[in-house]
Design a protein around this motif. Structure first.
Motif: not given
Length: 253
Positions: A82-109
């Protein structure tokens, strides 16, 4: 720790920073404890940064996904990336989107569990025939239009619990509707977390490879996603070395 590093170790540290653009204090400890293995780690993890085709910010968004995946949950690695992504210009919205995408993994149950459930019911001569209502057919069509794929387990899930399927569908499609991350990047994230050593979900990898190609991904880009994901094993060092150093200090060693 900096004063303990030899000239050779400092040279390797500076070389790593030059290629990767960042540093973490844990690697000072690794350099001191095992300089030769640090070189092995550095050479392996730096490959995508030396010859890669994905832009640096995208690499770090993928690294965030790998580190924060429900099957891994590495706090130290997630913080670094997260520190690196922010340093490289990622927005907080982009990082939150990544976490949202990843959180759906629970449905693989359900992706794994529902087909097994159907198989067992069929083995016991219990009917699992799917008959969708018009409303359920509409929900299915909306899902396919948005996501571009379907699997038979969703028919069963939809018939058995329409409200749960609708909630799941809204959960899954939310990042696609915002447009914050481009579709190809979302598919790269799915490929990374499905292909990680803590998950290895082959059906998911296949689906998202097809989708990534549909969105214009190249084999070089996909290979780089695999390369980034393959570095997950080094998180053992990121987690374990600080514990080792702490315990050594307690023993005055």
């Amino acid at each position: 720790m900096k004063n303990r590093l030899t000239e050779s170790q400092l040279e390797r540290k500076n070389s790593f920073i030059k290629v990767n653009g960042f540093w973490n204090d844990v690697w000072d400890e690794l350099l001191y404890l095992d300089e030769d293995f640090f070189e092995v780690y550095s050479n392996f993890s730096s490959v995508p940064w030396k010859t890669g085709v994905l832009e640096p910010k995208i690499k770090e968004l993928i690294n965030i996904a790998i580190s924060s995946s429900p099957t891994h949950l590495s706090v130290p690695a997630t913080r670094i990336h997260i520190q690196n992504a922010l340093r490289l210009g990622a927005t907080n919205e982009e990082i939150v989107e990544v976490l949202k995408v990843v959180s759906i993994l629970g449905m693989h149950t359900c992706a794994v569990g529902v087909p097994l459930m159907v198989e067992e019911f069929d083995n016991h001569d219990l009917s699992t025939e799917v008959r969708l209502t018009e409303r359920q057919k509409q929900l299915k069509a909306e899902f396919i239009e948005q996501m571009g794929y379907w699997h038979d387990f969703r028919d069963v899930l939809l018939q058995m619990d329409e409200s749960f399927f609708e909630a799941y569908s809204n959960f899954l499609t939310a990042p696609w509707k915002t447009g914050i991350l481009e579709p190809k990047v979302i598919e790269f994230i799915y490929i990374a977390i499905d292909a990680s050593t803590t998950h290895l979900f082959e059906k998911g990898i296949q689906v998202h490879l097809k989708n990534a190609l549909k969105y214009g991904a190249t084999k070089e880009e996909i290979l780089e996603v695999y390369q980034l994901t393959s570095s997950l094993g080094f998180h053992s060092l990121l987690m374990g070395i600080p514990i080792l150093v702490e315990e050594l200090k307690k023993q005055n060693r």
